[in-house]
Write an enzyme that holds these catalytic residues in place. Structure first.
Site, PDB file in Angstrom:
ATOM      1  N   GLU A 124       9.120   2.438  11.404  1.00  0.00           N
ATOM      2  CA  GLU A 124      10.030   3.587  11.495  1.00  0.00           C
ATOM      3  C   GLU A 124       9.148   4.821  11.501  1.00  0.00           C
ATOM      4  O   GLU A 124       8.382   5.045  10.562  1.00  0.00           O
ATOM      5  CB  GLU A 124      10.999   3.574  10.313  1.00  0.00           C
ATOM      6  CG  GLU A 124      12.208   4.477  10.535  1.00  0.00           C
ATOM      7  CD  GLU A 124      12.134   5.736   9.706  1.00  0.00           C
ATOM      8  OE1 GLU A 124      11.695   6.772  10.273  1.00  0.00           O
ATOM      9  OE2 GLU A 124      12.491   5.692   8.531  1.00  0.00           O
ATOM     10  N   CYS A 135      12.460  12.037   7.392  1.00  0.00           N
ATOM     11  CA  CYS A 135      12.423  11.703   8.813  1.00  0.00           C
ATOM     12  C   CYS A 135      13.754  12.009   9.474  1.00  0.00           C
ATOM     13  O   CYS A 135      13.824  12.187  10.692  1.00  0.00           O
ATOM     14  CB  CYS A 135      12.039  10.240   9.011  1.00  0.00           C
ATOM     15  SG  CYS A 135      12.984   9.093   8.003  1.00  0.00           S
ATOM     16  N   GLU A 138       7.369  16.846  15.692  1.00  0.00           N
ATOM     17  CA  GLU A 138       7.869  16.679  14.334  1.00  0.00           C
ATOM     18  C   GLU A 138       7.007  17.510  13.384  1.00  0.00           C
ATOM     19  O   GLU A 138       5.788  17.397  13.373  1.00  0.00           O
ATOM     20  CB  GLU A 138       7.842  15.213  13.921  1.00  0.00           C
ATOM     21  CG  GLU A 138       8.460  14.984  12.555  1.00  0.00           C
ATOM     22  CD  GLU A 138       8.526  13.512  12.176  1.00  0.00           C
ATOM     23  OE1 GLU A 138       9.514  13.122  11.540  1.00  0.00           O
ATOM     24  OE2 GLU A 138       7.597  12.768  12.526  1.00  0.00           O
ATOM     25  N   LYS A 159       0.852  -1.184   0.000  1.00  0.00           N
ATOM     26  CA  LYS A 159       0.000   0.000   0.000  1.00  0.00           C
ATOM     27  C   LYS A 159       0.892   1.241   0.000  1.00  0.00           C
ATOM     28  O   LYS A 159       1.459   1.612   1.025  1.00  0.00           O
ATOM     29  CB  LYS A 159      -0.898   0.026   1.231  1.00  0.00           C
ATOM     30  CG  LYS A 159      -1.801   1.250   1.310  1.00  0.00           C
ATOM     31  CD  LYS A 159      -2.507   1.350   2.655  1.00  0.00           C
ATOM     32  CE  LYS A 159      -3.359   2.620   2.726  1.00  0.00           C
ATOM     33  NZ  LYS A 159      -2.591   3.861   2.507  1.00  0.00           N
TER      34      LYS A 159
END
Length: 1000
Positions: free
Chosen positions: A757, A791, A886, A676
């Site tokens: 992650e 990231c 973040e 996906k």
């Protein structure tokens, strides 16, 4: 047998050596501090490394405490004191207290090294420089002035560099009338050459110079180079364009051609360019340049040098997987210099030659070739570096008269970088000056024809080279990065973007069980730089399609599981070859669909190839049963088997690399996959599907099922047929997946494995002794490369207060120079964010920045497209949201700390632990950071992004993720279940002998 020319060269060289017998360059004079230190450095390689690193950091050590601490860190160990050679000159210290003595030694070392640096520059300001130039001319030497400082990180710094040159020329304007020409008076040196001569480093004139944007770089440099040359012409002088690193070579040559042939300067011949003999390209570049000069009927000048960046060019090429651009044997460069010098001399009617070398063999060869070719003395001259090889330049003055010294001047800070290059040249094992004046090598060997030396060295290397490995699969190596110095690479990007654009707007079906499945629910994927441009229409999977894909995967599982590891790995290797051949088009899809810049898109595809190659090899390693234990009478083996069906939920920010990494790891381990992709990058996901289809992955093993998370996300994660889930994305979604996967549903036969992650809040620490040239560039790239949508991106920069003002000023000005626009245009450093939702979220954080801190920069952005302003905000402390959450966008929080202790404390003050970096030249601080900076990937003196497969296995801990590192030796194990099979081999007291592993 020696040729007549070689005999003459040898004889002239011997005469030259005889004329300077008993003399030595001051740098090798053991009666002085510099000579003693250089002698020690040449005897002790470790000391040499530490010395040069210390010299590099010295200008930043502004306090006695900092200076003393660094001296101790660089030159003291547990069992040794600071070498006496460094203390020499401090005087007798008997009776002086320890702290006072240490301070005196530190000050003496600083004074001596600064004196060493000043030996190579003519002054730190214009007044001192002109004073030195007067003396040089009085001694009979001409000059070319070079202003130190090539590392400009902002347009403000580039403008300051231009201003420095204009001020220098204005100062020389008043000085020139006071001088008389060398070698006979008049207004010209030697009767033919202007007294004024300057050298310019082109990259310093435009902070955004990059081979990726070739035309933009040429235009940006010319804008500031033209005013310098215009003033040089007004003063009747000459200008030479220096050659720097290889990446700027073609830009430099193009600058020279355009400036020389421009309408304004067409009739003024006072322009030269440097060529570097150690570059493999130089024979071709020289021939093309001379042919161009003849075609245009334009006299030119060439300064030929050996080259000063050999170590740098070699390392950079090896790191990026490129062909090394420099000759790797010293004699090859020497031979190339003589070969190229002859070509220039043969073309003396159109080209003035500046022979820049301290090598007496080289000098003798040029003089003899010039004599043989009857080249007028006015058509060539010799050049030497100020502060080096004094005996050579004095000897040259006697025999050739026409000697020009390359004379740098400027601040000591960039002067130290220049000093390190000079020290490296002087102390290299193959340095002519070292061999001549420090080691007293035999004159016959020093004057030997480099072709003879080269044959001997090649024979020696051939003798020690082992036979090539017969292994069927070569060891893993990273896919080379895009080399934008090559015109064909730049053209390939333009062609690929144009080609891909012809395919926009197509419909992309699901791929389930080896067949295309079209659905009525479709989502358009758009170009974030121009949302009106539809990249493709992507069919969306519903729950029924997940069921179909699971059925296909279950059907395919037994045959795929039982296929040998070699066969499964073979599919990955074939997929890698397909991606490699189509790397530019694969990059182009990313450029258009998610707004990745050329270099970043190419790196993404290269990483995908790396995953395929690396995981294929890893499965070959893990696929072999491992014998366990050594007990006699027992044969025990550990082996791995696949877990089952894997759901791979991929991100959009590394749309091919991470997707490929997770899917290939799962498949090569024997697990069928339901893939996906993230919605904004579903077309790139479809290109991965195409790669696997072309590679022949069996039906049902790979299933492409893009879909709405609200419709089928939880259904996929919770389905009892799913054995493992590999996810990369936000912490919030990752924790949701972990929670959902933890529940056992009816029909579920095993505990689901989740590999997640989940992002970070990454910090870069700037210590008080950091190299700001490197630190500013790397922070800008880490924070704003691909719009901060990695990231691993830097979102906090933590700066020690003593260096804070200098760093922040350069950071902000550097960021101000970054252009923002469509990623398909290489002139733009930063592009759009991925979609409207990301844009909206980031803009809220930009507003929060105004509330929590003081905004230092908020760039203007294009009105059309999903752009957000590059934002830098200071005054942020750990309790602020900007220091904890973040953002996934180009918002950088600058945090000021008292010292390195507080920097580490603040760096560790978030719940994330993904990446981090430290810029410091303190060995002790780097060691502490290695222990105490809590991140999965820590980088010392480089940025926080750009992990490479195998070299930098990637992944974090705490709230940054769960699972082992991608691209590392443990990653595949997560997709496997280990099994142990133990056989009792005893029969009636008899056990077979196990020869392997020394069993008895």
């Amino acid at each position: 047998m020696q040729s007549n020319l070689d005999v003459r060269i040898m004889n002239r060289g011997k005469e030259f050596f005889a004329s300077i017998a008993g003399e030595a360059p001051s740098i090798f004079n053991k009666g002085w501090w510099t000579g003693k230190v250089m002698d020690w450095a040449m005897q002790n390689e470790q000391f040499k490394v530490q010395l040069f690193r210390f010299v590099d950091v010295l200008p930043y050590l502004n306090t006695s405490e900092s200076l003393s601490r660094h001296i101790e860190e660089y030159f003291s160990g547990e069992d040794q004191d600071i070498p006496k050679v460094l203390k020499w000159g401090a005087g007798a210290m008997g009776g002086i207290g320890g702290k006072l003595a240490a301070g005196l030694v530190a000050k003496t070392i600083r004074a001596n090294i600064e004196s060493m640096a000043k030996q190579f520059i003519i002054g730190e300001n214009t007044q001192d420089a002109i004073k030195t130039l007067r003396k040089l001319r009085k001694d009979g030497f001409a000059f070319t002035v070079d202003i130190l400082g090539e590392a400009t990180v902002s347009e403000a710094e580039a403008e300051a560099y231009l201003k420095s040159y204009l001020e220098l020329l204005d100062a020389l304007r008043g000085e020139l009338p006071k001088w008389t020409g060398l070698g006979g008076g008049g207004s010209l040196d030697w009767g033919t050459t202007p007294m004024l001569n300057v050298s310019v480093k082109p990259s310093a004139l435009f902070s955004q110079a990059s081979p990726k944007d070739f035309e933009g770089s040429v235009q940006g440099i010319l804008k500031r180079l033209i005013p310098i040359y215009r003033k040089v012409r007004e003063l009747g002088g000459w200008m030479c364009i220096d050659m720097e690193q290889y990446k700027f070579k073609d830009i430099t040559l193009e600058l020279f051609r355009r400036l020389r042939s421009s309408e304004e300067f067409h009739d003024y011949p006072g322009l030269a360019v440097v060529l570097q003999a150690y570059l493999k390209d130089t024979d071709r570049d020289l021939a093309e340049l001379l042919a161009w000069a003849r075609e245009k009927k334009l006299p030119i000048g060439i300064r030929l040098v050996k080259g000063a960046y050999w170590d740098y060019e070699t390392v950079i090429a090896k790191q990026n997987g490129w062909e090394i651009p420099v000759w790797t044997i010293k004699a090859e460069s020497d031979a190339a210099f003589e070969r190229q010098a002859r070509v220039i001399l043969e073309n003396h009617d159109i080209c003035h030659f500046a022979c820049a070398s301290h090598n007496i063999r080289t000098i003798a060869a040029v003089m003899e070739m010039a004599a043989e070719l009857q080249v007028p003395e006015s058509r060539y001259e010799f050049q030497a570096l100020y502060g080096m090889a004094e005996p050579v330049r004095k000897g040259l003055l006697h025999v050739a008269r026409r000697v020009r010294l390359y004379a740098p001047y400027g601040d000591l800070l960039p002067g130290m970088a220049y000093l390190v290059r000079r020290l490296l040249e002087n102390t290299a094992n193959e340095s002519f000056l070292r061999q001549s004046f420090a080691e007293a090598a035999e004159i016959e060997r020093l004057l030997e024809n480099p072709l003879i030396t080269l044959d001997r060295e090649r024979a020696r290397r051939a003798a020690r080279t082992s036979a090539p490995s017969a292994a069927p699969i070569p060891p893993f190596t990273n896919e080379p990065m895009a080399d934008f110095t090559r015109a064909d690479v730049r053209q390939a990007f333009q062609q690929a973007i144009a080609s891909v654009r012809q395919e926009l707007g197509r419909t992309y079906p699901l791929w389930i069980g080896g067949r295309e499945v079209f659905t009525d629910d479709r989502i358009p994927s758009v170009n974030p730089a121009n949302p009106d441009e539809v990249i493709g229409s992507v069919c969306q999977a519903g729950r029924e399609h997940i069921d179909q894909a699971l059925e296909a995967a279950q059907k395919a599982f037994p045959l795929w599981r039982d296929l040998s590891p070699e066969d499964r790995a073979g599919y990955l290797f074939k997929a890698a070859d397909i991606a490699r051949k189509d790397i530019y088009r694969l990059s182009a899809w990313q450029i258009l669909e998610v707004g990745k810049q050329w270099d970043q898109a190419y790196a993404d595809v290269a990483e995908a190839i790396d995953f395929l190659e690396y995981y294929g090899r890893e499965m070959l390693r893990l696929g072999k049963p491992r014998r366990m234990g050594r007990a006699p009478g027992e044969f025990s083996q550990l082996m791995y088997q696949p877990k089952g069906i894997a759901a791979v939920i991929a991100p959009w920010n590394f749309p091919l690399a991470i997707s490929c990494g997770m899917t290939s790891a799962a498949m090569v381990a024997g697990n069928p996959v339901l893939y996906k992709p993230a919605s904004p990058s579903s077309v790139v996901g479809a290109t991965l599907c195409r790669i696997y289809r072309e590679a022949g992955i069996p039906d049902g093993v790979f299933n492409y099922v893009p879909g709405r998370s609200s419709v089928m996300g939880d259904y996929l994660v919770e389905h009892p047929a799913i054995s493992l889930i590999a996810f990369t994305g936000s912490m919030e979604v990752g924790l949701h997946i972990i929670e959902k996967a933890a529940r056992v549903h009816p029909g579920q036969s095993q505990v689901k494995r989740v590999i997640a992650e989940m992002g970070g809040k990454n910090a870069i620490i700037i210590d008080d002794d950091a190299d700001l040239d490197e630190a500013v560039r790397e922070v800008l790239y880490s924070a704003f490369g691909f719009q901060g949508q990695k990231c691993s991106a830097c979102s906090r920069v933590i700066v020690v207060e003593s260096i804070y003002p200098r760093f922040v000023e350069r950071l902000v000005e550097g960021a101000r120079a970054l252009a923002i626009g469509p990623a398909e245009d290489p002139a733009y450093f930063m592009g759009p964010v991925v979609d409207e939702r990301a844009q909206s979220t980031i803009l809220k954080y930009v507003e929060l920045a105004r509330q929590e801190g003081r905004v230092l920069l908020c760039q203007e952005v294009p009105n059309h497209g999903y752009y957000v302003p590059l934002t830098i905000v200071e005054g942020i402390t750990p309790e602020h949201r900007l220091a904890q959450e973040e953002i996934f966008g180009p918002v950088l929080a600058v945090m000021k700390v008292k010292n390195f202790d507080q920097a580490l404390e603040w760096a560790n003050s978030t719940r994330f632990a993904l990446t981090g970096a430290v810029f410091s030249r303190s060995p002790r601080h780097l060691e502490r950071a290695s222990r105490e900076f809590n991140v999965g990937n820590l980088y010392l003196n480089r940025g926080s992004t750009g992990a490479l497969v195998e070299r930098h296995p990637f992944g974090g801990y705490k709230m940054s993720g769960v699972g082992s590192k991608a691209g590392g030796p443990d990653y595949l194990i997560q997709f496997l279940d280990p099994r142990t099979v133990c056989e009792n081999t005893m029969r009636r007291g008899f056990a077979p002998t196990m020869e392997d592993d020394d069993w008895i």
